[in-house]
Scaffold this active site. Structure first.
Site, PDB file in Angstrom:
ATOM      1  N   ASP A  86       0.803  -1.221   0.000  1.00  0.00           N
ATOM      2  CA  ASP A  86       0.000   0.000   0.000  1.00  0.00           C
ATOM      3  C   ASP A  86       0.838   1.274   0.000  1.00  0.00           C
ATOM      4  O   ASP A  86       0.606   2.164  -0.817  1.00  0.00           O
ATOM      5  CB  ASP A  86      -0.965  -0.009   1.188  1.00  0.00           C
ATOM      6  CG  ASP A  86      -1.968   1.142   1.130  1.00  0.00           C
ATOM      7  OD1 ASP A  86      -2.453   1.432   0.031  1.00  0.00           O
ATOM      8  OD2 ASP A  86      -2.260   1.721   2.181  1.00  0.00           O
ATOM      9  N   CYS A 106     -17.200  -6.345 -15.076  1.00  0.00           N
ATOM     10  CA  CYS A 106     -18.314  -5.424 -14.821  1.00  0.00           C
ATOM     11  C   CYS A 106     -19.395  -5.453 -15.895  1.00  0.00           C
ATOM     12  O   CYS A 106     -20.586  -5.315 -15.587  1.00  0.00           O
ATOM     13  CB  CYS A 106     -17.791  -3.997 -14.682  1.00  0.00           C
ATOM     14  SG  CYS A 106     -16.743  -3.759 -13.239  1.00  0.00           S
ATOM     15  N   CYS A 133     -22.949  -3.408 -15.964  1.00  0.00           N
ATOM     16  CA  CYS A 133     -23.296  -2.991 -14.601  1.00  0.00           C
ATOM     17  C   CYS A 133     -22.667  -1.635 -14.292  1.00  0.00           C
ATOM     18  O   CYS A 133     -21.483  -1.421 -14.535  1.00  0.00           O
ATOM     19  CB  CYS A 133     -22.839  -4.031 -13.590  1.00  0.00           C
ATOM     20  SG  CYS A 133     -23.215  -3.576 -11.873  1.00  0.00           S
ATOM     21  N   CYS A 189     -22.717   5.998  -5.823  1.00  0.00           N
ATOM     22  CA  CYS A 189     -21.685   6.727  -5.087  1.00  0.00           C
ATOM     23  C   CYS A 189     -22.316   7.933  -4.397  1.00  0.00           C
ATOM     24  O   CYS A 189     -22.936   8.776  -5.061  1.00  0.00           O
ATOM     25  CB  CYS A 189     -20.576   7.180  -6.027  1.00  0.00           C
ATOM     26  SG  CYS A 189     -19.300   8.182  -5.210  1.00  0.00           S
ATOM     27  N   CYS A 199     -14.401  11.943  -3.189  1.00  0.00           N
ATOM     28  CA  CYS A 199     -14.606  10.612  -2.621  1.00  0.00           C
ATOM     29  C   CYS A 199     -14.701  10.674  -1.101  1.00  0.00           C
ATOM     30  O   CYS A 199     -13.801  11.199  -0.436  1.00  0.00           O
ATOM     31  CB  CYS A 199     -13.462   9.692  -3.053  1.00  0.00           C
ATOM     32  SG  CYS A 199     -13.535   8.035  -2.350  1.00  0.00           S
ATOM     33  N   CYS A 245     -15.295   4.679   3.363  1.00  0.00           N
ATOM     34  CA  CYS A 245     -16.630   4.502   2.792  1.00  0.00           C
ATOM     35  C   CYS A 245     -16.670   3.177   2.042  1.00  0.00           C
ATOM     36  O   CYS A 245     -15.753   2.860   1.291  1.00  0.00           O
ATOM     37  CB  CYS A 245     -16.958   5.660   1.842  1.00  0.00           C
ATOM     38  SG  CYS A 245     -18.584   5.536   1.050  1.00  0.00           S
ATOM     39  N   CYS A 249     -19.546   1.866  -2.619  1.00  0.00           N
ATOM     40  CA  CYS A 249     -19.339   1.337  -3.971  1.00  0.00           C
ATOM     41  C   CYS A 249     -19.054  -0.160  -3.949  1.00  0.00           C
ATOM     42  O   CYS A 249     -19.356  -0.867  -4.918  1.00  0.00           O
ATOM     43  CB  CYS A 249     -18.236   2.099  -4.699  1.00  0.00           C
ATOM     44  SG  CYS A 249     -16.598   1.950  -3.959  1.00  0.00           S
ATOM     45  N   CYS A 261     -21.757  -3.649  -5.174  1.00  0.00           N
ATOM     46  CA  CYS A 261     -21.167  -4.460  -6.248  1.00  0.00           C
ATOM     47  C   CYS A 261     -21.721  -5.886  -6.207  1.00  0.00           C
ATOM     48  O   CYS A 261     -21.676  -6.555  -5.165  1.00  0.00           O
ATOM     49  CB  CYS A 261     -19.652  -4.491  -6.084  1.00  0.00           C
ATOM     50  SG  CYS A 261     -18.793  -5.494  -7.333  1.00  0.00           S
TER      51      CYS A 261
END
Length: 383
Positions: A134, A188, A191, A198, A214, A240, A243, A247
């Site tokens: 990360d 995806c 979709c 969001c 965001c 958050c 999203c 899915c």
């Protein structure tokens, strides 16, 4: 050395040490990603948290000149807890995103990566290896996608077929040349749920995120959150999940493979009013082991103040007044003014008290932004 055989040995070992998915790719430049990142910078869509040097983010050999391959790993994290604490009037709770549940995932992934490094060096002592989690320069998602671990969805998270997008990612650069895995196809299709749902309209289009809008990034910044996005914060104090929650690949997904990732309900769903009174030491002792604590207590407390305003929680008025009049941090004072305005507008019993406090605060306040917040809230109350 038979690199196909070594690859299979590494895959088998990775499973034994708790790595849920692993993939291999070359250390070639990420050309398409480079073009997208320069476009994001031009549009002003970056978060500010990422590595500034785009060449470093997309050219693995700039990080390790000897790099021939990259090994990508994924660990699945849980999405549900057996017992959720009650969120009741007078004891409203905030919400940490699932990516901050349990022990800081950076530590968990590093522990797995170090074991993988040691295994490779034991098998090939002259190999060069370097792991990243990360905070490294490379894009974890781009590496994992090219290594066939998953596919980046329209919500910009990596989707795996087995674990959905609820996975932590890391990678290991190595001088060894492994056979590469094949990237998987688009998942995806037509979709568009994540884009449509969001809460702040941050997904400009499928696969393109404006981080400045965001909620996940806004909850981590230390400055004032722009007023248009405060309602969208809801009761989120960090991150958050919207999203990902909408899915289709995450429906019913809930893996509990790693004890370190199990959530403490009182930490991930904390009482909002409690958060406001924490000292730095108390915050570190209670939340310091979570990845969501990395920015310190100020953003968490500011978000808690916003959440109390969104809840219209009149039981928090005394605490918020104290924040407005006595807290040394302008962001906390100004956000408290906003929250008090929202509560007073919904509760006539505290209206005059809040107006009187605003009048008092305007006499002693010296910060321009805080004064603007007070004036704006006051204007909304008397109009």
């Amino acid at each position: 050395m038979d690199m196909h055989a070594l690859k299979e040995e590494i895959i088998k070992y990775s499973q034994a040490i708790g790595i849920d998915k692993i993939g291999f790719t070359t250390a070639a430049p990420f050309t398409d990603l480079k073009a997208r990142l320069y476009q994001q910078r031009t549009l002003g869509y970056q978060s500010g948290f990422e590595e500034k040097d785009i060449e470093l983010r997309t050219e693995p050999t700039q990080i390790m000149p000897e790099a021939q391959s990259i090994i990508a790993i994924a660990l699945a994290y849980p999405t549900k807890m057996p017992h959720r604490p009650e969120n009741t009037k007078g004891k409203r709770r905030g919400n940490f995103a699932r990516a901050s549940w349990g022990q800081d995932y950076h530590d968990v992934l590093r522990e797995r990566m170090k074991k993988l490094e040691a295994y490779i060096l034991n098998r090939v002592p002259d190999a060069i290896v370097q792991s990243m989690v990360d905070t490294g320069a490379l894009s974890d998602r781009a590496v994992a996608e090219r290594a066939g671990v998953g596919r980046v969805g329209k919500h910009t998270n990596l989707i795996t077929k087995e674990f959905g997008s609820y996975v932590y990612l890391g990678e290991l650069l190595t001088s060894l040349r492994f056979p590469s895995d094949t990237p998987i196809e688009d998942l995806c299709g037509e979709c568009n749920l994540c884009v449509d749902k969001c809460p702040s309209g941050a997904l400009v289009q499928g696969g393109q995120l404006n981080a400045q809008k965001c909620i996940a990034f806004l909850t981590q910044k230390k400055d004032f959150i722009p007023e248009p996005y405060r309602k969208a914060i809801g009761n989120r104090v960090y991150g958050c999940d919207t999203c990902q929650q909408v899915c289709p690949y995450n429906r019913g997904v809930d893996f509990h493979h790693h004890l370190e990732m199990e959530p403490d309900p009182e930490k991930v769903k904390p009482e909002l009013k409690m958060l406001l009174g924490l000292s730095n030491r108390e915050f570190k002792e209670r939340f310091g082991s979570m990845s969501g604590s990395w920015r310190g207590k100020k953003p968490i407390q500011r978000n808690a103040i916003i959440a109390l305003g969104n809840y219209k929680d009149a039981t928090a008025v005394t605490l918020l007044i104290d924040c407005l009049l006595r807290d040394p941090r302008p962001v906390i004072r100004g956000t408290a003014a906003w929250s008090l305005g929202k509560i007073a507008k919904a509760d006539s019993e505290v209206l005059q008290k809040v107006l009187d406090v605003f009048q008092q605060a305007m006499i002693s306040e010296t910060d321009d932004q805080v004064l603007k917040e007070i004036e704006h809230s006051k204007k909304e109350l008397i109009n």
